[in-house]
Design a protein around this motif. Sequence first.
Motif, PDB file in Angstrom:
ATOM      1  N   THR A  34       0.855  -1.189   0.000  1.00 46.33           N
ATOM      2  CA  THR A  34       0.000   0.000   0.000  1.00 46.33           C
ATOM      3  C   THR A  34       0.892   1.240   0.000  1.00 46.33           C
ATOM      4  OG1 THR A  34      -1.668  -1.184   1.291  1.00 46.33           O
ATOM      5  CG2 THR A  34      -1.875   1.204   1.177  1.00 46.33           C
ATOM      6  N   ARG A  57      -4.110  -0.485  -4.996  1.00 46.70           N
ATOM      7  CA  ARG A  57      -4.432  -0.561  -3.569  1.00 46.70           C
ATOM      8  C   ARG A  57      -3.867   0.677  -2.882  1.00 46.70           C
ATOM      9  NH1 ARG A  57      -2.865  -5.567   0.578  1.00 46.70           N
ATOM     10  NH2 ARG A  57      -3.771  -4.596   2.455  1.00 46.70           N
ATOM     11  N   GLU A  59      -4.410   3.653   0.659  1.00 45.53           N
ATOM     12  CA  GLU A  59      -4.739   3.700   2.085  1.00 45.53           C
ATOM     13  C   GLU A  59      -6.243   3.758   2.322  1.00 45.53           C
ATOM     14  OE1 GLU A  59      -3.113   3.420   4.812  1.00 45.53           O
ATOM     15  OE2 GLU A  59      -1.012   3.543   4.213  1.00 45.53           O
TER      16      GLU A  59
END
Length: 289
Positions: A34, A57, A59
């Motif tokens: 991430t 992907r 946060e």
Amino acid sequence: MWTRIPSSSLRVTGADRVDFVHGQMTNNLRAAPTPGLVACAFLNVRGQIEQFARVYRREQDVYIHLDEGQADALAARLRRYIVFDQVELQDTSVDLRTVHVWQAEAVPGWDLAGGEAQSLALGGAAVLAGRVNRTGTPGLDLHYLAREEEAVLAALPGSERPLGDLDAARVTAGLPDITRDALEGTLPQEVGLDLSGPLPAISYRKGCYVGQEIMARLEARGNARYHLARLDGAGPWPAGSEVTHEGRVVGQAGLHAGPGSVTRIRKDLPQGAAVEVAGQAATLHLTHA
């Protein structure tokens, strides 16, 4: 050099967003960092491609970047599988724009040694950048708000190149574009999306998803009858045109650009085989094993 990419997109939020999207796609989103980026396909029960996507992907969300006109169908599919999952879907196609910069090192703020997905500031605008190979050499896809497009484009290095030039470069490199080459409805292993292909988008070690049983069977038996190659010919011919050899259909050609097109073709045809596409002569060029 940079090129505008006709796009659509979805934003997935909620506590279960990663697990939910992971459970629908062919690649392993849970294993991505991430921020992170993975290419994938969404399949039907026969293991055939319905959509190809690049999934970021982040946060606060999962951002799904798709080809133009693909978001509605994928959103409808995903909503069918929401039961108790804490997720929300938003179609961001109208709000976002995408360009591809051909040389990643030319983009200010991009860390060449960094991850596949990074956040940048260009022209005072926030930009999501992902390392993507569209020409044979990895460049950057840049995603930004439509209302900030003027500022972002003004900050880009070099000049704009038309989409046709990018298509010619990727065809020369033997790279497929699932939507532009009309390759929906095929198996990922047949069109370069397998682990050894030019656009790997499958994990054989993740959990179940729609079409996963077919993928496991193909991995075990290795018996896909078709693979990705390139046809060289003057053209033009429409994407999806039948390819024939000695009077029998042996594959389908993608969008004609540059030297010819990428093609889904039978594995038993040798290098240099003479074929016909829409009544025009072409030659088979095996770009990948």
